[in-house]
Design an enzyme around this catalytic site. Sequence first.
Site, mmCIF file in Angstrom:
data_model
loop_
_atom_site.group_PDB
_atom_site.id
_atom_site.type_symbol
_atom_site.label_atom_id
_atom_site.label_comp_id
_atom_site.label_asym_id
_atom_site.label_seq_id
_atom_site.Cartn_x
_atom_site.Cartn_y
_atom_site.Cartn_z
ATOM 1 N N GLU A 173 0.502 -0.906 0.256
ATOM 2 C CA GLU A 173 0.123 -0.184 0.245
ATOM 3 C C GLU A 173 1.195 1.153 -0.078
ATOM 4 O O GLU A 173 0.960 1.982 0.816
ATOM 5 C CB GLU A 173 -1.019 -0.053 1.287
ATOM 6 C CG GLU A 173 -2.298 -1.345 0.848
ATOM 7 C CD GLU A 173 -2.606 -0.465 2.337
ATOM 8 O OE1 GLU A 173 -2.669 -0.869 3.158
ATOM 9 O OE2 GLU A 173 -3.948 -1.682 2.058
ATOM 10 N N ASP A 214 -8.316 -9.301 3.811
ATOM 11 C CA ASP A 214 -8.514 -8.260 4.187
ATOM 12 C C ASP A 214 -9.476 -8.037 5.465
ATOM 13 O O ASP A 214 -10.251 -7.046 5.462
ATOM 14 C CB ASP A 214 -8.406 -6.956 4.187
ATOM 15 C CG ASP A 214 -7.891 -5.824 5.464
ATOM 16 O OD1 ASP A 214 -7.084 -6.002 5.813
ATOM 17 O OD2 ASP A 214 -8.245 -4.789 5.096
ATOM 18 N N GLU A 219 -12.709 -2.349 12.121
ATOM 19 C CA GLU A 219 -12.757 -1.559 11.077
ATOM 20 C C GLU A 219 -14.205 -2.323 10.085
ATOM 21 O O GLU A 219 -14.201 -1.692 8.866
ATOM 22 C CB GLU A 219 -11.289 -2.091 10.219
ATOM 23 C CG GLU A 219 -10.519 -1.613 9.194
ATOM 24 C CD GLU A 219 -9.875 -1.180 8.216
ATOM 25 O OE1 GLU A 219 -8.959 -2.289 8.543
ATOM 26 O OE2 GLU A 219 -9.430 -1.161 6.856
HETATM 27 C C1 BDP Z 1 -6.086 -3.055 5.877
HETATM 28 C C2 BDP Z 1 -6.549 -1.098 6.249
HETATM 29 C C3 BDP Z 1 -5.477 -0.004 6.309
HETATM 30 C C4 BDP Z 1 -4.022 -0.552 7.210
HETATM 31 C C5 BDP Z 1 -3.744 -1.693 6.422
HETATM 32 C C6 BDP Z 1 -2.285 -2.916 6.948
HETATM 33 O O1 BDP Z 1 -7.597 -0.329 5.767
HETATM 34 O O2 BDP Z 1 -5.982 0.736 7.387
HETATM 35 O O3 BDP Z 1 -2.840 0.275 6.822
HETATM 36 O O4 BDP Z 1 -4.903 -2.526 6.504
HETATM 37 O O5 BDP Z 1 -3.119 -3.505 7.616
HETATM 38 O O6 BDP Z 1 -6.980 -3.040 6.690
HETATM 39 O O7 BDP Z 1 -1.859 -2.835 6.209
#
Ligand code: BDP
Length: 710
Positions: free
Chosen positions: A303, A377, A405
């Site tokens: 990301e 996720d 989340e």
């Molecule tokens: C996702 C989240 C994000 C996190 C990412 C992670 O939306 O905010 O930074 O995972 O785990 O669930 O790195």
Amino acid sequence: MFRLLILFTLCVLTRSVSLADHLPVDGGDDGYRLWLKYEPVKDLSRKAHYLKYSSFISDAVHSEITGSAAKELQMALNGLVGKSVPVVAKVAGRRGGIVFSLGPDSTLMPLQQEGYQIREVSGNIVIRSATEGGILYGAFALLRHMQTGQSLSGVNVKSTPKVRYRMLNHWDNPDGTIERGYAGSSLWKWYELPERIDPRYEDYARANASLGINGTVLNNVNASARFMSREYIVKVAAIAAVMRRYGIRTYLSVYFAAPKTLGGLTTSDPLDPKVRAWWSEKVAEIYREIPDFGGFLVKANSEGEPGPQDYGRTHADGANMLAEAFKPYDGIVIWRAFVYKADPNADRFKAAYEEFVPLDGKFDPRVIVQVKNGPIDFQPREPFSPLFGNMPGTPLGMEFQITQEYLGFAAHAVYEAPIFKECLDADTYVKGQGSTVAKVIDGSLHGYTRTLMAGVANTGSDRNWTGHPLAQANWYAFGRLSWDHQLTSEQIANEWIQLTLTRQPKPGAHIQALMLRSREIYVDYNTPLGLSRPWMGVHFAPEPWQSRGARPDWTATYYHRADSAGLGFDRTANGSGALAQYRPQVQQQWNDPENTALPYLLWFHHVGWDKKLGTGRTLWDELCHRLYTGADSVVWMQQQWDLARTGLDNRIYADVAGRLKVQRREAIWWRDAWVLYLQTFSKQPVPKGLEPPRQTLEELKKSVGVYLIR
Ligand code: BDP
């Protein structure tokens, strides 16, 4: 702009809901004490029984950690039986006390060393362990025993943790915000540190130690390089000093490009000698301030975060470089496997496997690869990550998400133990039948001693720590499972309810029923039959029409794949082929849509709208049925809560009752969002007996804004 508005309004929502917590409306329970309430024992004979063992606490060890155990026992006994109990150094033939007995035994494995035994010996309650930490855990276990009203005569409780590193991951930023945090702002007051130590740090440490949690990563995985600066290391050291007294080691998330951005080097290439020297010196600097520092947690090449691949190197190159810096110390490197490249033709499901399986066996022994429970996720229901069955040469740690989340933030009640258990109990078949995920991560299957279970924390500055009072149970459940993954969801709920809410059996049973069904209910109105719904957003309501994003996998349509033919993501050999990442026995479970268990159906198959399912209904009818049943079941949850009222503190009752109303309203909205949107593809009416949504899809979409501004 729109996203900002949503974010802002959601913050307002969580703040305004939680503000009420701070007002002592009726002097009731504000939830601050969590499961460590130590309220007076009402049953007089039980009280007399406990008093028999409350003459003294003998702490011959007299260390910082056993001191915390003695202090906790004193505080607890004061509450439970109303007596201030002296702490003495020696037993000297006395009876009727609690005695710490430290018996170091170097033949024990590290895990066994943390275990404890509580026994009645010659009229005393003896807490025995090979380590001071074990004595602290034993003291908390004894208090759990007493708080749940159990007898101490002839007591003999023995327990050893199954996993070595049991930790919380905080996604907290230096500015006090928390990524995916719904209970106020960060607990860590960076500006005030190191001078002022917020008393809450100690209460945080007590709560964790009471569950056996022995590590905490203080900052977000999307890390700021600032945490590697001298200024911050000193601040972190001040928190670490509090944690140490409770057997908790402090860890930091690191920004992989820190040698460049903070250190002024021209590169952060892990194979560059200067970069390696920079990290070695940085780690040495940290250990000078924090002698028991735990290690680093790293999110790299994920990301947009920097990582070794920026220099043509592998995850193993990056992790091993950091591991080298930890060689002189007892620290570890936790390298996350949450990666997925921007490939429009790829299936994100497959990404972590593709990057990590080829590296199996190539990591330094100080590295643990931390894997999220599912391949995508933290969805409300997700199949277990295929990595667990495919990296026998690498210690894999578990990453669960405690913060909600994708589970309705602090507005929805979802008890998570069943989510954690479902993954832990799943069979990978890596070494034949019975190769559960739990056995992979506790090291028993492949013979590792460095084993890890991490939970992304749901704590914040709200007075009750977690926003939703029932969300405390998720912190509790994670901690208890990280110690012993064989505990059941029922046991943990029962224990938590007794410690936290009520010891009255009937109200307790209603709350337990509500908790145990809450996850299935949520799945029904949120993502039934194996739907999933991530997209780059706030992750609150399902918004299945989201089709625009910087990448295809940052949209909602990418995941559900609705079209005129049907719904779901084909991951069989005819589709993305992701299923092939599992062992053949697992593939068999999910390969054929006829045999795939319904909760996983749309994870693996694109199913026609008129396809008859095992329930006798078509896909469309079954979807509607589940979405409606889920939303209606929130009413059942409300009823359970009301039936428990007589056993509850008024303030907690009212807080949860209010949140359940919000949950009910949103469940209907979420149900309607799916029904109306999917109807544009299925072209079918809502089945008979179910009341069709009162608004059109367009009206519903327009109400998003209003709906968020509450
Ligand atoms: C996702 C989240 C994000 C996190 C990412 C992670 O939306 O905010 O930074 O995972 O785990 O669930 O790195």
